[in-house]
Structure formats: C-alpha cells, structure tokens
Design a protein around this motif. Structure first.
Motif, PDB file in Angstrom:
ATOM      1  N   GLY A   8     -21.179 -13.052 -38.113  1.00  0.00           N
ATOM      2  CA  GLY A   8     -21.182 -13.365 -39.544  1.00  0.00           C
ATOM      3  C   GLY A   8     -21.299 -12.165 -40.462  1.00  0.00           C
ATOM      4  N   GLY A   9     -21.481 -10.985 -39.899  1.00  0.00           N
ATOM      5  CA  GLY A   9     -21.554  -9.804 -40.744  1.00  0.00           C
ATOM      6  C   GLY A   9     -20.200  -9.458 -41.336  1.00  0.00           C
ATOM      7  N   GLY A  10     -20.199  -8.480 -42.247  1.00  0.00           N
ATOM      8  CA  GLY A  10     -18.946  -8.061 -42.847  1.00  0.00           C
ATOM      9  C   GLY A  10     -19.174  -7.245 -44.098  1.00  0.00           C
ATOM     10  N   LEU A  11     -18.108  -7.070 -44.849  1.00  0.00           N
ATOM     11  CA  LEU A  11     -18.122  -6.303 -46.105  1.00  0.00           C
ATOM     12  C   LEU A  11     -18.085  -7.287 -47.269  1.00  0.00           C
ATOM     13  N   VAL A  12     -19.003  -7.104 -48.217  1.00  0.00           N
ATOM     14  CA  VAL A  12     -19.069  -7.989 -49.367  1.00  0.00           C
ATOM     15  C   VAL A  12     -19.447  -7.175 -50.589  1.00  0.00           C
ATOM     16  N   GLN A  13     -19.024  -7.606 -51.746  1.00  0.00           N
ATOM     17  CA  GLN A  13     -19.388  -6.926 -52.979  1.00  0.00           C
ATOM     18  C   GLN A  13     -20.810  -7.312 -53.403  1.00  0.00           C
ATOM     19  N   ALA A  14     -21.431  -6.443 -54.153  1.00  0.00           N
ATOM     20  CA  ALA A  14     -22.770  -6.730 -54.678  1.00  0.00           C
ATOM     21  C   ALA A  14     -22.747  -8.049 -55.451  1.00  0.00           C
ATOM     22  N   GLY A  15     -23.778  -8.848 -55.223  1.00  0.00           N
ATOM     23  CA  GLY A  15     -23.844 -10.161 -55.842  1.00  0.00           C
ATOM     24  C   GLY A  15     -23.264 -11.273 -54.993  1.00  0.00           C
ATOM     25  N   GLY A  16     -22.570 -10.895 -53.932  1.00  0.00           N
ATOM     26  CA  GLY A  16     -21.951 -11.883 -53.051  1.00  0.00           C
ATOM     27  C   GLY A  16     -22.908 -12.447 -52.030  1.00  0.00           C
ATOM     28  N   SER A  17     -22.357 -13.273 -51.131  1.00  0.00           N
ATOM     29  CA  SER A  17     -23.162 -13.964 -50.120  1.00  0.00           C
ATOM     30  C   SER A  17     -22.533 -13.823 -48.742  1.00  0.00           C
ATOM     31  N   LEU A  18     -23.393 -13.883 -47.742  1.00  0.00           N
ATOM     32  CA  LEU A  18     -22.970 -13.947 -46.339  1.00  0.00           C
ATOM     33  C   LEU A  18     -23.957 -14.833 -45.598  1.00  0.00           C
ATOM     34  N   ARG A  19     -23.498 -15.439 -44.519  1.00  0.00           N
ATOM     35  CA  ARG A  19     -24.407 -16.156 -43.641  1.00  0.00           C
ATOM     36  C   ARG A  19     -24.296 -15.563 -42.241  1.00  0.00           C
ATOM     37  N   LEU A  20     -25.405 -15.084 -41.743  1.00  0.00           N
ATOM     38  CA  LEU A  20     -25.464 -14.571 -40.380  1.00  0.00           C
ATOM     39  C   LEU A  20     -25.887 -15.680 -39.432  1.00  0.00           C
ATOM     40  N   ASN A  83     -27.933 -14.334 -50.167  1.00  0.00           N
ATOM     41  CA  ASN A  83     -27.312 -14.458 -51.485  1.00  0.00           C
ATOM     42  C   ASN A  83     -27.703 -13.271 -52.360  1.00  0.00           C
ATOM     43  N   SER A  84     -26.985 -13.087 -53.426  1.00  0.00           N
ATOM     44  CA  SER A  84     -27.276 -12.008 -54.383  1.00  0.00           C
ATOM     45  C   SER A  84     -27.455 -10.667 -53.659  1.00  0.00           C
ATOM     46  N   LEU A  85     -26.530 -10.363 -52.788  1.00  0.00           N
ATOM     47  CA  LEU A  85     -26.633  -9.151 -51.970  1.00  0.00           C
ATOM     48  C   LEU A  85     -26.569  -7.897 -52.822  1.00  0.00           C
ATOM     49  N   LYS A  86     -27.316  -6.884 -52.382  1.00  0.00           N
ATOM     50  CA  LYS A  86     -27.390  -5.604 -53.069  1.00  0.00           C
ATOM     51  C   LYS A  86     -26.928  -4.498 -52.117  1.00  0.00           C
ATOM     52  N   PRO A  87     -26.468  -3.379 -52.653  1.00  0.00           N
ATOM     53  CA  PRO A  87     -26.071  -2.268 -51.768  1.00  0.00           C
ATOM     54  C   PRO A  87     -27.184  -1.847 -50.815  1.00  0.00           C
ATOM     55  N   GLU A  88     -28.433  -1.957 -51.230  1.00  0.00           N
ATOM     56  CA  GLU A  88     -29.546  -1.566 -50.366  1.00  0.00           C
ATOM     57  C   GLU A  88     -29.781  -2.542 -49.215  1.00  0.00           C
ATOM     58  N   ASP A  89     -29.052  -3.653 -49.201  1.00  0.00           N
ATOM     59  CA  ASP A  89     -29.127  -4.569 -48.060  1.00  0.00           C
ATOM     60  C   ASP A  89     -28.200  -4.117 -46.922  1.00  0.00           C
ATOM     61  N   GLN A 113     -27.297  -7.648 -30.107  1.00  0.00           N
ATOM     62  CA  GLN A 113     -26.692  -6.320 -30.239  1.00  0.00           C
ATOM     63  C   GLN A 113     -26.484  -5.909 -31.686  1.00  0.00           C
ATOM     64  N   GLY A 114     -26.632  -6.831 -32.615  1.00  0.00           N
ATOM     65  CA  GLY A 114     -26.544  -6.497 -34.016  1.00  0.00           C
ATOM     66  C   GLY A 114     -25.193  -6.788 -34.633  1.00  0.00           C
ATOM     67  N   THR A 115     -25.198  -7.010 -35.939  1.00  0.00           N
ATOM     68  CA  THR A 115     -23.969  -7.213 -36.698  1.00  0.00           C
ATOM     69  C   THR A 115     -24.078  -6.424 -38.002  1.00  0.00           C
ATOM     70  N   GLN A 116     -23.013  -5.747 -38.370  1.00  0.00           N
ATOM     71  CA  GLN A 116     -23.022  -4.869 -39.534  1.00  0.00           C
ATOM     72  C   GLN A 116     -22.815  -5.666 -40.814  1.00  0.00           C
ATOM     73  N   VAL A 117     -23.671  -5.399 -41.786  1.00  0.00           N
ATOM     74  CA  VAL A 117     -23.514  -5.943 -43.130  1.00  0.00           C
ATOM     75  C   VAL A 117     -23.375  -4.757 -44.086  1.00  0.00           C
ATOM     76  N   THR A 118     -22.296  -4.744 -44.834  1.00  0.00           N
ATOM     77  CA  THR A 118     -22.054  -3.676 -45.794  1.00  0.00           C
ATOM     78  C   THR A 118     -21.841  -4.289 -47.174  1.00  0.00           C
ATOM     79  N   VAL A 119     -22.646  -3.850 -48.134  1.00  0.00           N
ATOM     80  CA  VAL A 119     -22.556  -4.360 -49.494  1.00  0.00           C
ATOM     81  C   VAL A 119     -22.082  -3.224 -50.405  1.00  0.00           C
ATOM     82  N   SER A 120     -20.943  -3.414 -51.015  1.00  0.00           N
ATOM     83  CA  SER A 120     -20.381  -2.386 -51.891  1.00  0.00           C
ATOM     84  C   SER A 120     -20.818  -2.621 -53.329  1.00  0.00           C
ATOM     85  N   SER A 121     -20.957  -1.519 -54.048  1.00  0.00           N
ATOM     86  CA  SER A 121     -21.422  -1.615 -55.450  1.00  0.00           C
ATOM     87  C   SER A 121     -20.251  -1.790 -56.402  1.00  0.00           C
TER      88      SER A 121
END
Length: 121
Positions: A8-20, A83-89, A113-121
């Motif tokens: 469920g990880g991935g790339l999302v813009q700040a303010g977006g949502s993901l579900r792991l 929800n409300s993801l921030k770059p620091e997440d 093993q982990g999943t990468q979450v990347t939040v872009s500003s």
C-alpha cells in the motif's frame, strides 16, 4: 512463527491519503499486539501506532488525528489509514507483531520487510 507482509505504500502529494496493509500468516494473529513503525533516512526507527489483541489502540503524538490503526481478525490483516500526509511522514513503514502492546521496537519479535511512503511537497 508469524510472517508479515506490508503493501500500500507509494508516492502521494502533501495533504493526500494512503492506506497501508499488513497481511499476516498463522493462526495466532489474534493473540498478538500489532504495530506500525517507520524509519526515515538517517533517523532511528520510530513508533507510529499499535493495536492490542483486545482492540486497544495507541498512536504517536505526531500522527494523532491523521492516522488510524485497525485490524480485521477474519482477514488476518492490519491497516494504517493515513490522511493529511506531510513531507515529514516520508519513510519506510514496517509492521510488527509482539506478545505485548508496547511502543518499544525492541519488544517486537516479528517484522515485515517494509513499504516505502513518499510524500511530496
């Protein structure tokens, strides 16, 4: 033995949502406390949220009001709604299982093993 697999990880813009999702194997899923931790580059692994075998939950102050942990016993799966993801997440997110509900990473015996979450500003 408990095997854990995040997705469920991935790339999302700040303010977006993901579900792991954390899928588990084994019949003992319901007996374990489950948790999410994360680790950003150059930083220590930190507690995000945990759910006990009885359903009690705990969330780190940095994610309270934005992230929600839950588990579906019938599906042997744990979730982290973010929800409300921030770059620091931005971090690698790990799920883990322990015999006790705790925020200490050293107390968790089984890890995915982990999943990468990347939040872009």
């Amino acid at each position: 033995q408990v095997q854990l697999q995040e997705s469920g990880g991935g790339l999302v813009q700040a303010g977006g949502s993901l579900r792991l999702n954390c899928a588990t194997s084994g019949r003992t899923f319901r007996r374990y406390a489950m948790a999410w931790f994360r680790q950003a580059p150059g930083k220590e692994r930190e507690f995000v949220a945990a759910v006990g075998s009885g359903g009690t939950t705990s969330h780190a102050d940095s994610v309270k009001g934005r992230f929600t942990i839950s588990r579906d016993i019938a599906k042997n799966t744990m979730y982290l709604q973010m929800n409300s993801l921030k770059p620091e997440d931005t971090a690698v997110y790990y799920c883990a299982a322990s015999a006790v509900l705790t925020v200490r990473a050293t107390s968790y015996d089984f890890w995915g093993q982990g999943t990468q979450v990347t939040v872009s500003s």
